[in-house]
Each structure stands twice: as C-alpha cells, then as structure tokens.
Write a protein that holds these residues in place. Sequence first.
Motif, PDB file in Angstrom:
ATOM      1  N   VAL A  24      37.795  35.139  38.781  1.00 38.05           N
ATOM      2  CA  VAL A  24      38.994  35.977  38.813  1.00 38.05           C
ATOM      3  C   VAL A  24      39.186  36.655  37.453  1.00 38.05           C
ATOM      4  O   VAL A  24      39.493  37.855  37.378  1.00 38.05           O
ATOM      5  CB  VAL A  24      40.236  35.147  39.186  1.00 38.05           C
ATOM      6  CG1 VAL A  24      41.515  35.968  39.009  1.00 38.05           C
ATOM      7  CG2 VAL A  24      40.127  34.644  40.621  1.00 38.05           C
ATOM      8  N   GLY A  25      38.982  35.902  36.371  1.00 38.10           N
ATOM      9  CA  GLY A  25      39.132  36.465  35.036  1.00 38.10           C
ATOM     10  C   GLY A  25      38.101  37.537  34.738  1.00 38.10           C
ATOM     11  O   GLY A  25      38.417  38.571  34.126  1.00 38.10           O
ATOM     12  N   LEU A  26      36.866  37.318  35.166  1.00 41.45           N
ATOM     13  CA  LEU A  26      35.816  38.320  34.959  1.00 41.45           C
ATOM     14  C   LEU A  26      36.164  39.624  35.669  1.00 41.45           C
ATOM     15  O   LEU A  26      36.002  40.718  35.108  1.00 41.45           O
ATOM     16  CB  LEU A  26      34.475  37.794  35.489  1.00 41.45           C
ATOM     17  CG  LEU A  26      33.804  36.666  34.722  1.00 41.45           C
ATOM     18  CD1 LEU A  26      32.572  36.172  35.491  1.00 41.45           C
ATOM     19  CD2 LEU A  26      33.384  37.139  33.335  1.00 41.45           C
ATOM     20  N   LEU A  27      36.634  39.503  36.895  1.00 37.70           N
ATOM     21  CA  LEU A  27      36.945  40.706  37.659  1.00 37.70           C
ATOM     22  C   LEU A  27      38.204  41.393  37.138  1.00 37.70           C
ATOM     23  O   LEU A  27      38.314  42.628  37.188  1.00 37.70           O
ATOM     24  CB  LEU A  27      37.074  40.368  39.140  1.00 37.70           C
ATOM     25  CG  LEU A  27      35.711  40.110  39.801  1.00 37.70           C
ATOM     26  CD1 LEU A  27      35.866  39.430  41.148  1.00 37.70           C
ATOM     27  CD2 LEU A  27      34.940  41.420  39.964  1.00 37.70           C
ATOM     28  N   ARG A  28      39.138  40.618  36.617  1.00 34.65           N
ATOM     29  CA  ARG A  28      40.313  41.233  35.992  1.00 34.65           C
ATOM     30  C   ARG A  28      39.889  42.072  34.789  1.00 34.65           C
ATOM     31  O   ARG A  28      40.325  43.207  34.610  1.00 34.65           O
ATOM     32  CB  ARG A  28      41.314  40.164  35.558  1.00 34.65           C
ATOM     33  CG  ARG A  28      42.625  40.739  35.022  1.00 34.65           C
ATOM     34  CD  ARG A  28      43.306  39.815  34.038  1.00 34.65           C
ATOM     35  NE  ARG A  28      42.487  39.586  32.853  1.00 34.65           N
ATOM     36  CZ  ARG A  28      42.358  40.465  31.865  1.00 34.65           C
ATOM     37  NH1 ARG A  28      42.980  41.635  31.900  1.00 34.65           N
ATOM     38  NH2 ARG A  28      41.609  40.192  30.825  1.00 34.65           N
ATOM     39  N   GLU A  29      39.009  41.504  33.939  1.00 34.67           N
ATOM     40  CA  GLU A  29      38.543  42.231  32.755  1.00 34.67           C
ATOM     41  C   GLU A  29      37.738  43.463  33.156  1.00 34.67           C
ATOM     42  O   GLU A  29      37.896  44.545  32.579  1.00 34.67           O
ATOM     43  CB  GLU A  29      37.700  41.312  31.875  1.00 34.67           C
ATOM     44  CG  GLU A  29      37.209  41.952  30.582  1.00 34.67           C
ATOM     45  CD  GLU A  29      38.349  42.413  29.689  1.00 34.67           C
ATOM     46  OE1 GLU A  29      38.172  43.430  28.989  1.00 34.67           O
ATOM     47  OE2 GLU A  29      39.414  41.756  29.681  1.00 34.67           O
ATOM     48  N   TYR A  30      36.885  43.306  34.141  1.00 30.07           N
ATOM     49  CA  TYR A  30      36.125  44.444  34.670  1.00 30.07           C
ATOM     50  C   TYR A  30      37.080  45.541  35.145  1.00 30.07           C
ATOM     51  O   TYR A  30      36.914  46.719  34.818  1.00 30.07           O
ATOM     52  CB  TYR A  30      35.239  43.967  35.822  1.00 30.07           C
ATOM     53  CG  TYR A  30      34.762  45.061  36.759  1.00 30.07           C
ATOM     54  CD1 TYR A  30      33.652  45.845  36.459  1.00 30.07           C
ATOM     55  CD2 TYR A  30      35.436  45.308  37.964  1.00 30.07           C
ATOM     56  CE1 TYR A  30      33.223  46.846  37.324  1.00 30.07           C
ATOM     57  CE2 TYR A  30      35.016  46.303  38.827  1.00 30.07           C
ATOM     58  CZ  TYR A  30      33.913  47.062  38.509  1.00 30.07           C
ATOM     59  OH  TYR A  30      33.499  48.053  39.365  1.00 30.07           O
ATOM     60  N   GLY A  31      38.116  45.158  35.899  1.00 35.37           N
ATOM     61  CA  GLY A  31      39.053  46.131  36.434  1.00 35.37           C
ATOM     62  C   GLY A  31      39.789  46.887  35.347  1.00 35.37           C
ATOM     63  O   GLY A  31      40.009  48.099  35.452  1.00 35.37           O
ATOM     64  N   GLU A  32      40.183  46.192  34.282  1.00 38.46           N
ATOM     65  CA  GLU A  32      40.894  46.873  33.199  1.00 38.46           C
ATOM     66  C   GLU A  32      39.996  47.903  32.526  1.00 38.46           C
ATOM     67  O   GLU A  32      40.436  49.023  32.231  1.00 38.46           O
ATOM     68  CB  GLU A  32      41.416  45.862  32.177  1.00 38.46           C
ATOM     69  CG  GLU A  32      42.204  46.531  31.070  1.00 38.46           C
ATOM     70  CD  GLU A  32      43.288  45.631  30.482  1.00 38.46           C
ATOM     71  OE1 GLU A  32      43.544  45.752  29.276  1.00 38.46           O
ATOM     72  OE2 GLU A  32      43.896  44.850  31.228  1.00 38.46           O
ATOM     73  N   ARG A  33      38.745  47.545  32.309  1.00 39.27           N
ATOM     74  CA  ARG A  33      37.825  48.503  31.689  1.00 39.27           C
ATOM     75  C   ARG A  33      37.537  49.677  32.619  1.00 39.27           C
ATOM     76  O   ARG A  33      37.416  50.818  32.162  1.00 39.27           O
ATOM     77  CB  ARG A  33      36.533  47.790  31.299  1.00 39.27           C
ATOM     78  CG  ARG A  33      36.743  46.731  30.221  1.00 39.27           C
ATOM     79  CD  ARG A  33      35.468  45.976  29.896  1.00 39.27           C
ATOM     80  NE  ARG A  33      35.729  44.824  29.045  1.00 39.27           N
ATOM     81  CZ  ARG A  33      34.796  43.996  28.584  1.00 39.27           C
ATOM     82  NH1 ARG A  33      33.512  44.198  28.894  1.00 39.27           N
ATOM     83  NH2 ARG A  33      35.129  42.976  27.825  1.00 39.27           N
ATOM     84  N   LEU A  81      30.465  42.208  34.308  1.00 35.20           N
ATOM     85  CA  LEU A  81      29.985  41.631  35.561  1.00 35.20           C
ATOM     86  C   LEU A  81      28.749  40.747  35.387  1.00 35.20           C
ATOM     87  O   LEU A  81      28.343  40.069  36.335  1.00 35.20           O
ATOM     88  CB  LEU A  81      29.619  42.755  36.550  1.00 35.20           C
ATOM     89  CG  LEU A  81      30.731  43.726  36.939  1.00 35.20           C
ATOM     90  CD1 LEU A  81      30.147  44.882  37.740  1.00 35.20           C
ATOM     91  CD2 LEU A  81      31.820  43.021  37.735  1.00 35.20           C
ATOM     92  N   GLU A  82      28.152  40.754  34.218  1.00 30.55           N
ATOM     93  CA  GLU A  82      26.857  40.078  34.027  1.00 30.55           C
ATOM     94  C   GLU A  82      26.871  38.608  34.439  1.00 30.55           C
ATOM     95  O   GLU A  82      25.890  38.120  35.011  1.00 30.55           O
ATOM     96  CB  GLU A  82      26.389  40.242  32.582  1.00 30.55           C
ATOM     97  CG  GLU A  82      25.910  41.661  32.272  1.00 30.55           C
ATOM     98  CD  GLU A  82      25.452  41.825  30.829  1.00 30.55           C
ATOM     99  OE1 GLU A  82      25.517  40.824  30.061  1.00 30.55           O
ATOM    100  OE2 GLU A  82      25.037  42.937  30.467  1.00 30.55           O
ATOM    101  N   PRO A  83      27.933  37.847  34.185  1.00 36.15           N
ATOM    102  CA  PRO A  83      27.894  36.430  34.601  1.00 36.15           C
ATOM    103  C   PRO A  83      27.918  36.214  36.115  1.00 36.15           C
ATOM    104  O   PRO A  83      27.639  35.100  36.578  1.00 36.15           O
ATOM    105  CB  PRO A  83      29.167  35.843  33.959  1.00 36.15           C
ATOM    106  CG  PRO A  83      29.519  36.777  32.853  1.00 36.15           C
ATOM    107  CD  PRO A  83      29.114  38.122  33.353  1.00 36.15           C
TER     108      PRO A  83
END
Length: 327
Positions: free
Chosen positions: A196-205, A303-305
């Motif tokens: 969830v955190g990875l996708l949140r960060e992806y979404g902000e960028r 998204l790499e992880p």
Amino acid sequence: MDIPGISPDLQRRLADGMARVDATLRDAVRHEDEFIREASSHLLNAGGKRVRPLLTLLAAEVGEGINDDVVTAAAAVELTHLASLYHDDVMDDADVRRGSPSANAKYDNSTAILVGDLLFGKASELVADLGAEAVRIQARTFVRLCAGQIRDDRPHPGDADPVEYYLQILADKTGSLIATAARYGAMFSGCDERTVGLLREYGERVGVTFQLADDLIDVASDADAMGKLPGTDLREGKRTLPVLYALASNDPADARLQQLLRSDLALDDAAHAEALGLLRDHPAMRAAEERTEAVARSAREALEPLPDGEVKQALSAFAALIVSRVG
C-alpha cells in the motif's frame, strides 16, 4: 486513457470496473431537484480522462482485484476531483472546461462553489461506507489538496528555492489525491501495508508528473487539442516550471521574455502571444520536459519492489503515458 500493451483480459476487467465506477458516479449526482441534478452532472457529462479512478482499479490488480469497495473508493476519488474543478474554475475565472462551458460560466460563481461543496459531501458519504481509516485518509488528502491550492495562489516566499517550492505545491494539490487513488486500490484489494505504501508513493509521483505535463501542454498545444485556450497559465500569471526555468536564465538574450513573464498578460493579447511564442521556443521548455520525464522515472522506480508481471508493467506504462501526452 487506454494503457498500451495490456492483455485483453486485463483491459476487460478495467473496462468493466470503469463502467461500475461510472454508474456509481451517476447515482451520486442524482438529486430530486432538477437544477441541482443538472449542475452536479455538468462536469461529469463533459467527460475527462478519469485518471484517478482508473489508477484505483489498476492498483487493485496488484492485490486480489476489483471489488465493490474498490469501485466505491474509485468513485469517491473522482467525485473529490470533480468537486475541486468547480472551485478551480471560479478561482481561475475560467470560461471553458473539457471543451464545454465551465460551471461558473454556464451558471454563476455561487452555484459553482456550492455544487463543488455538494460533490465533496457526496464523496465523503461514499468514503464513510469504507471505514474510519478511509475517512481519515480522505480528510488528510483534502487538507493537503487545499493547502497546495492556497500556496499556489499566493506569492512565492523569497527564502525558498522556486522550483522545489513549486514541486511541493504540485505534490499537495495534485499528487495527494492521485496518491490516495492508488492507495485505496491497494488497501481495498487486500494488499499488505508495505505494498500500500509503495503504491501511495508511486501515485504521488504520478500526480506530480501529471501536473507538470499539463503545464507543458498549456504552453505547447493548440486550443483544439486542449479544449481550452493555450497559455492560460501565462495569462493568469502562474509561474509553472518552464516559466521558472526561463526566469532563472542568465542569458541577456532572454531579457525580453523575462520582462514579459514578469508583466501582467491578462488583458494584453499581443504581449501574451509574444510571451507564448518566445517560451515555446526557449530551452526552458526542454529543461521542463526533462524534469517531467525524471519524475515519471522516479514513479516507475517506486514500483521496483513489486513482483514482476503484467500489472507492474501496466503501472509503469501508465506513468509513461502521462508524459507522452506532451508534444
């Protein structure tokens, strides 16, 4: 927005999900008062790219897939976005939105503001059905969105780097809601907290990329492609990334452009046209394009992880697609 390279099966799931989101949106703007129903539906009927709900659905594919809660969350995010557009058009004194008359032009400022408020309320009503954590996220997102808009409407503080300050404004006013769109998709499809955190960060960028691309389109595109007049940001005196780069130039040949960019172009059509032409041909445009591409790369790097697969590739393509709208 069609995502290139995805399988027919994933395309079908996303299309089915978007149809369910659209039905939820249509239901949300219904009202027993015919005028309120018409005004609430105005921007929804004007169309749009539906970037935010599509990202919610796509993020859900990282988990267990699209379900009723994911659809509700996607609709709530889009309603929040639509509500903000009603307010934006009043703030910008806009005449056109998505190729149609803006709500304030068709009705009046008071109606546009109140309909925006109504849609914020409908979005909150949808989110309330998703639980306390979703409500908390919605509230914090709304605070960031408003804070970004407030800072964007005020002079730049002299002690801050202009570019970094501007990028933070974009992260708040645009990135925060797109981050929530991706976060909700992951949350309500059963993803773990790390994902969830990875996708949140992806979404902000992605959100910052989206706004940077829109800034470039405002300069580079013609009215037919945009559905609004080009150079709107210049006319309103907004210092977007290409403007900031042009103003930072030390080249004496840029003196005329810098003079124009620091002047009031709101009512001077000749000066506005000259500034737009000079800016289109200026190296600042390429520098802004490169920065936009770099932010998009950082979104894909977030998204790499995630495990390799079609959905990860689709999310990467989604970020690239945002940039490809320029030019």
